[in-house]
Design a protein around this motif. Structure first.
Motif, short mmCIF file in Angstrom:
data_model
loop_
_atom_site.label_atom_id
_atom_site.label_comp_id
_atom_site.label_asym_id
_atom_site.label_seq_id
_atom_site.Cartn_x
_atom_site.Cartn_y
_atom_site.Cartn_z
N SER A 292 -9.88 -4.06 -3.83
CA SER A 292 -8.96 -3.14 -4.24
C SER A 292 -8.77 -1.77 -3.91
CB SER A 292 -8.98 -3.41 -5.79
OG SER A 292 -10.28 -2.67 -6.40
N ILE A 293 -10.10 -1.20 -3.35
CA ILE A 293 -9.96 -0.01 -2.69
C ILE A 293 -9.64 0.04 -1.25
CG2 ILE A 293 -11.48 1.95 -2.30
CD1 ILE A 293 -13.18 1.26 -5.04
N ALA A 294 -10.35 -1.37 -0.50
CA ALA A 294 -9.75 -1.29 0.91
C ALA A 294 -10.36 -2.79 1.28
CB ALA A 294 -11.05 -0.37 1.66
N GLN A 295 -9.24 -3.17 2.03
CA GLN A 295 -9.43 -4.50 2.68
C GLN A 295 -9.52 -4.36 4.31
OE1 GLN A 295 -5.62 -6.28 1.69
NE2 GLN A 295 -6.09 -6.53 -0.57
N VAL A 296 -10.26 -5.48 4.62
CA VAL A 296 -10.52 -5.60 6.28
C VAL A 296 -10.10 -6.77 6.81
CG1 VAL A 296 -12.80 -6.44 5.53
CG2 VAL A 296 -12.26 -5.20 7.84
N ALA A 297 -9.30 -6.79 7.89
CA ALA A 297 -8.92 -7.87 8.52
C ALA A 297 -9.93 -8.32 9.48
CB ALA A 297 -7.49 -7.42 9.35
N SER A 298 -9.53 -9.58 9.99
CA SER A 298 -10.70 -10.35 10.88
C SER A 298 -10.81 -9.36 12.11
CB SER A 298 -10.11 -11.83 11.11
OG SER A 298 -8.90 -11.94 11.78
N ASN A 299 -9.86 -8.74 12.39
CA ASN A 299 -10.09 -8.05 13.80
C ASN A 299 -10.77 -6.57 13.40
OD1 ASN A 299 -8.10 -6.66 12.69
ND2 ASN A 299 -6.62 -6.67 14.34
N GLY A 300 -11.14 -6.46 12.17
CA GLY A 300 -11.98 -4.91 11.95
C GLY A 300 -11.02 -3.96 11.43
N THR A 301 -9.63 -4.08 11.36
CA THR A 301 -8.80 -3.17 10.81
C THR A 301 -9.09 -3.01 9.37
OG1 THR A 301 -7.17 -3.56 12.64
CG2 THR A 301 -6.30 -2.46 10.75
N VAL A 302 -9.19 -1.69 8.77
CA VAL A 302 -9.32 -1.45 7.49
C VAL A 302 -8.24 -0.81 6.91
CG1 VAL A 302 -10.91 -0.08 5.81
CG2 VAL A 302 -11.80 -1.15 8.04
N THR A 303 -7.76 -1.04 5.73
CA THR A 303 -6.36 -0.68 4.92
C THR A 303 -6.93 -0.19 3.74
OG1 THR A 303 -4.99 -2.25 6.22
CG2 THR A 303 -4.06 -1.33 4.26
N GLY A 304 -6.52 1.06 3.52
CA GLY A 304 -6.79 1.71 2.33
C GLY A 304 -5.97 1.13 1.08
N GLY A 305 -6.69 0.98 -0.04
CA GLY A 305 -5.85 0.51 -1.39
C GLY A 305 -5.80 1.59 -2.42
N ARG A 306 -6.48 1.46 -3.44
CA ARG A 306 -6.44 2.61 -4.61
C ARG A 306 -7.59 3.37 -4.22
NH1 ARG A 306 -10.39 2.09 -8.12
NH2 ARG A 306 -11.74 -0.16 -8.12
N ALA A 307 -7.50 4.73 -4.66
CA ALA A 307 -8.63 5.75 -4.81
C ALA A 307 -9.84 5.23 -5.22
CB ALA A 307 -8.13 7.15 -5.26
N GLY A 308 -10.89 5.46 -4.44
CA GLY A 308 -12.35 5.29 -4.74
C GLY A 308 -13.18 5.11 -3.57
N GLU A 309 -14.29 4.77 -3.91
CA GLU A 309 -15.36 4.38 -2.87
C GLU A 309 -15.65 3.00 -2.78
OE1 GLU A 309 -18.33 7.14 -3.43
OE2 GLU A 309 -17.33 8.79 -3.06
N THR A 310 -15.92 2.39 -1.72
CA THR A 310 -16.50 1.10 -1.37
C THR A 310 -17.03 0.94 -0.12
OG1 THR A 310 -15.88 -1.29 -1.65
CG2 THR A 310 -14.15 0.11 -0.14
#
Length: 742
Positions: free
Chosen positions: A70-88
């Motif tokens: 919910s804070i960050a998602q990561v794709a199979s190629n290593g691309t990270v997408t920010g979600g809601r504010a927070g730390e993970t």
């Protein structure tokens, strides 16, 4: 085969190959950049991951996982997408290695916590900070990075700490604020300081030096479609590995091989090319050879053959990679290994294994893409034993001495190979490098076999004739000669003396010794002697006042039967081969002589004179262990003399005529049969010999000389019984021949 089945088999094969390769890789190094991500909701940023196995190959199988999607998602190629504010955290896994990347997602409407002109204070107090690595080595213009790790009072890591970086030696090293990217400017020793709010100051020593870079391979050898990864290191800086992205990669011939930006070499087609690496004011050229695929290995010795060799000896090994068409492939790197180098060592350049000490080990070879294979190696003591150390041959005969390695107790261990062979007299006997002995001419030779580092083993080889004779050829005295069927014109002297006589020779069963009668011990008085087959090393066995004559051997070579006048008349005696244990076998009133021993060693045949030496003589037999003689012949009109046995038990003798109108004959009596003539002669038969196998018959005959009827002229000849071919030996004028013996 249906197409679906073909595709299924192909997919299954590829799955097994790739799966096997990945499973076999052991990840030893892993790098992830950046080490911390700061994102806004919806913002994307890629992770750069490099992982290597212990062979330096790139690991392509990477897995990513977000601790809180919910804070960050990561794709199979290593691309990270920010979600809601927070730390993970993002977990990156390659093989068994895992790296954690902290992710801080800030609300886009809220500015990041910071203090103007300085770092922002973290939400959690910091009790301890450290840099990883604790020191940094760089080449001029090279960039590097250190990660600051902060720990709170509870020992838990503090995430999202902003760091202020500053170079204390800007002329040597620079640092980018706020990324913390460090760059070497000039050679020397620099210091980078990292500051965080509420935490201590940490200094990072940075060494910048201009030093050589090297590749982890001096050449690359592949078959088409194979991959290999080159690593570029700095030996003077602890062998650290350079980031391949900091280098420029190319090949001189892309049709042979290509290279990626991260140093992965792909073989395209057979040929040769250069892999060129540029970086940090240096250039490396690494030869690349692409060969045809290896189908098999031609090896010698065979892998199934245990390799046995003595201490301090060596054995050459051959390994030739081949194509499916059995063509040799050159230049394939081969790794060799001996399991126990105290037992043996291997020289890969010469392809030679050297035995060091007795024991067992293995010699293994491995080639890229193939399961290692090995030979079993046994190093034996250098003691060699020959099957026979004393033997006799006739010219032209060959024999293998069958050498064996033996243990300390003398027990054979294995056939001996790699020996050196020497003959003391090549005119008598030759020896091949493999230990085959060939007889050349009468005499004796010493054949020596020796393993490197071992004691020599010697065999004494006697080369004898086809038969023995006693002749008066030299000085009118009788001597013992050897005669060859292939050279009937030549007599080879064995025991010849111009002042003494030697007669009645007979070979021992193994033809290595000769028993004979001679007056060399006391002129005019004959005794029994035994000598080597070449006439050397004669030993006197009897010394009685009587005449000792006509010695013959028992089949086991343990005893000698002979004739002696020690009792007043000629009688048959037996003794051990060393001259001891003499006992009489006969006591006929008229005497007994000319003994012959049966093939089974149980019976002695002889010519007996029941009524006196001038009377009738017949053939008798008596047990070797003693007993009453039994007559074999009893003809009233002929005298029978000179009995001789064949191997099959047949008994032959000379039947002398009473009437001049009849011939002298050699008769043969087969077991259970009746006597039949083997030879008829108009001349007087003096003596004869029958080959033990019955193949040849030799005889001596005499007749009055044409110009002097009172003097006798002798002839000597033999016959091959299977063909009836006669061979006559040319004698010298006045020469007398007696006592032929095969």
């Amino acid at each position: 085969m249906p197409k679906r089945a073909c595709w299924f088999r192909l997919i299954l094969t590829l799955t097994l190959v790739v799966g096997g390769r990945l499973a076999a890789q052991n990840v030893t190094e892993m790098y992830v950049t950046p080490d911390t991500l700061r994102l806004s909701p919806g913002e994307r940023q890629g992770l750069t991951v490099q992982a290597f196995d212990d062979a330096g190959n790139v690991i392509l199988a990477l897995r990513y996982r977000a601790a809180d999607p919910s804070i960050a998602q990561v794709a199979s190629n290593g691309t990270v997408t920010g979600g809601r504010a927070g730390e993970t955290r993002i977990l990156v896994q390659a093989g068994r290695k895992t790296r954690t990347v902290p992710v801080l997602v800030a609300d886009s409407g809220t500015p990041p916590p910071a203090v103007a002109g300085g770092p922002a204070a973290p939400s959690i107090p910091i009790s301890r900070v450290a840099l990883d690595p604790a020191s940094l080595f760089l080449l001029p213009t090279e960039t590097g990075r250190a990660t600051l790790r902060a720990v709170g009072p509870d020992g838990a890591p503090v995430i999202g700490v902003r760091v202020q970086w500053r170079s204390l030696n800007p002329a040597i090293v620079s640092v980018d604020e706020p990324s913390g990217l460090i760059t070497g400017i000039a050679t020397g020793q620099g210091l980078v300081r990292a500051t965080v709010p509420g935490g201590p100051v940490v200094d990072l020593p940075v060494t910048v030096s201009l030093t050589n870079i090297v590749a982890n391979q001096d050449r690359v050898v592949l078959s088409p479609d194979e991959l290999d990864t080159l690593a570029i290191t700095v030996p003077a800086q602890g062998g650290r590995r350079l980031n391949p992205a900091d280098l420029q990669w190319s090949t001189s011939d892309g049709a042979v091989a290509t290279v990626s930006a991260d140093g992965v070499v792909r073989a395209m087609a057979p040929g040769r090319a250069d892999l060129v690496v540029h970086g940090f004011l240096q250039e490396l050229r690494i030869p690349v050879m692409v060969h045809l695929p290896i189908a098999r290995f031609a090896v010698a010795p065979t892998l199934s053959e245990p390799v046995r060799l003595p201490v301090q000896s060596s054995r050459d090994f051959t390994l030739i990679p081949q194509t499916i068409d059995s063509l040799p492939i050159e230049g394939i790197p081969v790794t060799w290994a001996v399991a126990d180098t105290t037992v043996a060592t291997f020289d890969p350049v010469a392809g030679r294994l050297l035995a060091r000490r007795p024991g067992r080990t293995t010699l293994q070879f491995s080639v890229r893409g193939f399961v290692p294979k090995q030979w079993a190696v046994e190093v034996l003591p250098g003691t060699v034993a020959l099957a026979r150390t004393r033997l006799a041959l006739r010219p032209g005969e060959r024999i293998d001495l069958a050498p064996q390695y033996t243990d300390v107790a003398g027990k054979p261990i294995a056939p001996a190979t790699g020996l050196s062979w020497i003959t003391s007299n090549a005119d008598v006997a030759r020896v091949t490098p493999e230990g085959a002995v060939e007889a050349v001419a009468p005499g004796h030779a010493l054949i020596t076999a020796q393993a490197p580092g071992g004691a020599p083993s010697v065999a004494k080889v006697f080369v004898g004739g086809d038969l023995l004779v006693a002749s008066s050829r030299i000085g009118g005295h009788f001597g013992v000669y050897a005669l060859l069927a292939s050279r009937p014109e030549s007599l080879f002297p064995l025991m010849v003396d111009s002042t003494t006589n030697s007669i009645d020779p007979s070979y021992s069963p193994d033809h290595t010794r000769i028993a004979f009668s001679s007056d060399r011990g006391a002129p005019g008085n004959f005794d029994i002697f035994v000598a080597d087959a070449d006439g050397e090393n004669a030993v006197r066995l009897t010394s009685d006042r009587g005449m000792d004559l006509q010695p013959v051997w028992t089949p086991d070579g343990e005893r000698i039967v002979f004739v002696s006048t020690r009792s007043g008349t000629r009688q048959v005696y037996v003794m051990r081969a060393d001259g001891t244990g003499v006992r009489a076998l006969t006591s006929l009133a008229g005497g007994a002589e000319q003994p012959a021993v049966s093939p089974d060693g149980k019976t002695v045949a002889f010519a007996g004179y029941p009524g006196g030496r001038d009377g009738q003589s017949d053939i008798y037999v008596v047990a070797l262990d003693g007993g009453t003689p039994t007559a074999v012949t009893g003809t009233a009109d002929r005298r029978e003399i000179r009995p001789a046995y064949q191997e099959n038990g047949s008994l032959a003798w000379i039947a002398l005529r009473r009437d001049r109108r009849e011939p002298d004959q050699v008769m043969r009596l087969s077991p259970g049969g009746a006597p039949t003539p083997l030879l008829s002669s108009d001349q007087t038969l003096v003596d004869f010999a029958l080959a033990p196998d019955g193949s040849r018959l030799a005889w001596v005959s005499s007749h009055p000389q044409d110009h002097n009827p009172d003097a006798l002229e002798f002839t000597f000849q033999w016959r091959t019984l299977s063909s009836g071919t006669d061979t006559r030996v040319r004698l010298l004028p006045g020469e007398r021949i007696t006592s032929p013996a095969f």
